[in-house]
Design an enzyme around this catalytic site. Structure first.
Site, mmCIF file in Angstrom:
data_model
loop_
_atom_site.group_PDB
_atom_site.id
_atom_site.type_symbol
_atom_site.label_atom_id
_atom_site.label_comp_id
_atom_site.label_asym_id
_atom_site.label_seq_id
_atom_site.Cartn_x
_atom_site.Cartn_y
_atom_site.Cartn_z
ATOM 1 N N HIS A 319 0.856 -1.178 0.000
ATOM 2 C CA HIS A 319 0.000 0.000 0.000
ATOM 3 C C HIS A 319 0.899 1.237 0.000
ATOM 4 C CE1 HIS A 319 -3.863 -1.860 0.415
ATOM 5 N NE2 HIS A 319 -3.575 -2.458 1.568
ATOM 6 N N CYS A 362 -0.208 2.843 -5.143
ATOM 7 C CA CYS A 362 -0.906 4.015 -5.670
ATOM 8 C C CYS A 362 -0.119 5.280 -5.368
ATOM 9 C CB CYS A 362 -2.299 4.124 -5.072
ATOM 10 S SG CYS A 362 -3.388 2.785 -5.574
#
Length: 481
Positions: A319, A362
């Site tokens: 993440h 991301c």
């Protein structure tokens, strides 16, 4: 002295023009005094001076061959001396064979690349440092270098003023100096003396390729982009940092957002292991690391000796958000901290070698909207998740880095719990297909961009566009054999 030898020197001297004589004199400054060279006005006198110094003689023409190679007179090298460009390149790859110093070659190479307008800029900026009489319209860049050396503002151990001038006039000139300095740095690492002829392998390759590309008699092969050396077995380490379970992060108070387990990441890790093993890398995989464990693991490989390796690869699956990846404890690690660990200053055994980072994370929360176009593609699997939340300044401002990002700044990237991420899967497929065909990494990443950009995620047809950034100086090719 044999008549044949004298006839040979005569024929070569007759074929040289004034500008080439100037170049030959400059390249010989380490052997013949500048004052004596200034008085020489024609090639025959130059060859006589070299004979007096014992630099050329009937049984030893190696220095003459190198000089002709450096100025790009391959026609004379072949017709008069029975050598060739490839033969000289092989010869100069051997440590100790180069007789023209790397420093002298650097200055000559810069002089060949500098335009007339840039030469005027150099003269203007040096107006207070050098005598005006030496900066007249006929003054060449080689003349400028000689005057700078006389004034003590340029030397093998002092390129600072030259670098500052190049930074103001043309940044590509500065990059050539930095490329040369990588060779110097490796000389210091291996314990070689500065100024020695030859040097370690990287510096020898630099010397061997230092030849004028647009001089008479030269040909276009010298302008072909060189490839990084990629012959060691193993090629290097492929470090995989694979974070799947974020239970520790969810236990934190306050709980970080979007810290679901990253289902499907093990599919990506398996694909990376398979592909980079085929490319002859040693695989080092670490799973579910906290932020501090990520730092410690990266430090282990920063301190490792990569001297006998050609490359370093690091794949990060986690993440993240802009400029950050998360440990499984929800704590942040700046991407720049990880990449900067492998600069030439921090990891000397990787100086001048490619450092490659692929990051599946991301760069933000925004979803990228697609544009409707006709397509013959079938339906996609839209059961995907995001690795919510990285920016381009994460790459060090130093040569030989490649950073492959899963998505553009501020946008999410997508992951299938069954099939892995769009980016890593496309990357592995194209590496597996294209590397055996000899394609370079930037061509491969362009194909990856195209494939990922064609995918879309229902219900709003969100898109994803990967983005590579790099400071590579050469082609990066991973041979399979």
């Amino acid at each position: 002295m044999s008549t044949d030898f004298q006839r040979l020197l005569f024929d070569i001297s007759e074929a040289l023009v004034t500008d080439e004589l100037v170049s030959l004199k400059f390249l010989s400054l380490d052997y013949i005094a500048a004052r004596k060279l200034e008085a020489i006005q024609e090639p025959k006198a130059f060859f006589e001076a070299l004979q007096e110094k014992g630099m050329i003689e009937a049984g030893n023409l190696s220095f003459l061959k190198e000089l002709l190679y450096r100025i790009g007179r391959i026609d004379l090298l072949e017709a008069q001396l029975g050598s060739s460009r490839k033969e000289m390149e092989r010869e100069l790859q051997i440590p100790g064979r180069a007789q023209v110093s790397a420093y002298r070659c650097l200055l000559f190479q810069l002089s060949e690349d500098i335009t007339k307008d840039e030469l005027k800029s150099f003269k203007f900026l040096l107006g207070k440092e050098l005598p005006k009489c030496r900066l007249n319209p006929k003054t060449t860049m080689l003349d400028v270098f000689i005057e700078m050396e006389k004034k003590g503002i340029l030397g093998e151990d002092d390129l600072s003023i030259l670098k500052s001038l190049c930074a103001k006039i043309n940044i590509s000139l500065l990059k050539k100096i930095e490329e040369y300095e990588f060779g110097e740095e490796e000389m210091l690492i291996t314990g070689e003396q500065r100024g020695s002829r030859g040097g370690p392998e990287a510096h020898v390759r630099w010397l061997a390729s230092s030849v004028a590309s647009d001089s008479p008699g030269s040909w276009n092969e010298s302008s072909q982009l060189e490839a990084y050396k990629m012959t060691s077995r193993p090629r290097g380490v492929c470090l995989i940092l694979n974070n799947h379970s974020f239970a520790k992060a969810r236990e934190a108070v306050p709980e970080p957002k979007n810290m679901k387990d990253r289902n499907g990441t093990n599919v990506d890790a398996a694909a990376l292991r398979r592909v980079f093993s085929k490319l002859h890398f040693t695989i080092a995989e670490y799973n579910d690391l906290t932020a501090e464990e990520i730092r410690k693991t990266v430090n282990i490989y920063r301190c490792e000796d990569h001297k006998n390796k050609d490359c370093f690869v690091c794949c990060i699956l986690s993440h993240g958000k802009k400029g950050i990846i998360y440990g499984v404890d929800g704590q942040e690690v700046p991407i720049q901290e990880l990449t900067t660990s492998f600069t030439g200053q921090n990891c000397r055994s990787l100086a001048g070698k490619p450092k490659v980072f692929f990051v599946q994370a991301c760069q933000g929360d925004a979803c990228q909207q697609g544009v409707t176009v006709e397509t013959d593609a079938g339906e996609e699997d839209y059961s995907v998740e995001t690795d919510a939340k990285f920016q381009l300044d994460c790459i060090p401002a130093e040569a030989d880095f490649l950073l492959g990002m899963a998505t553009l700044q501020d946008y999410v990237s997508y992951r299938s719990p069954r099939e892995g991420t769009w980016y890593i899967q496309a990357l592995c497929q194209h590496l597996e297909y294209s590397c055996p065909r000899g394609e370079d990494i930037l061509t491969i990443l362009t194909a990856v961009n195209q494939e990922v950009s064609r995918k879309s995620c229902k219900p709003n047809a969100e898109k994803q566009m990967p983005q590579p950034s790099f400071t590579l100086r050469k082609k990066l090719i991973f041979p399979v054999n």
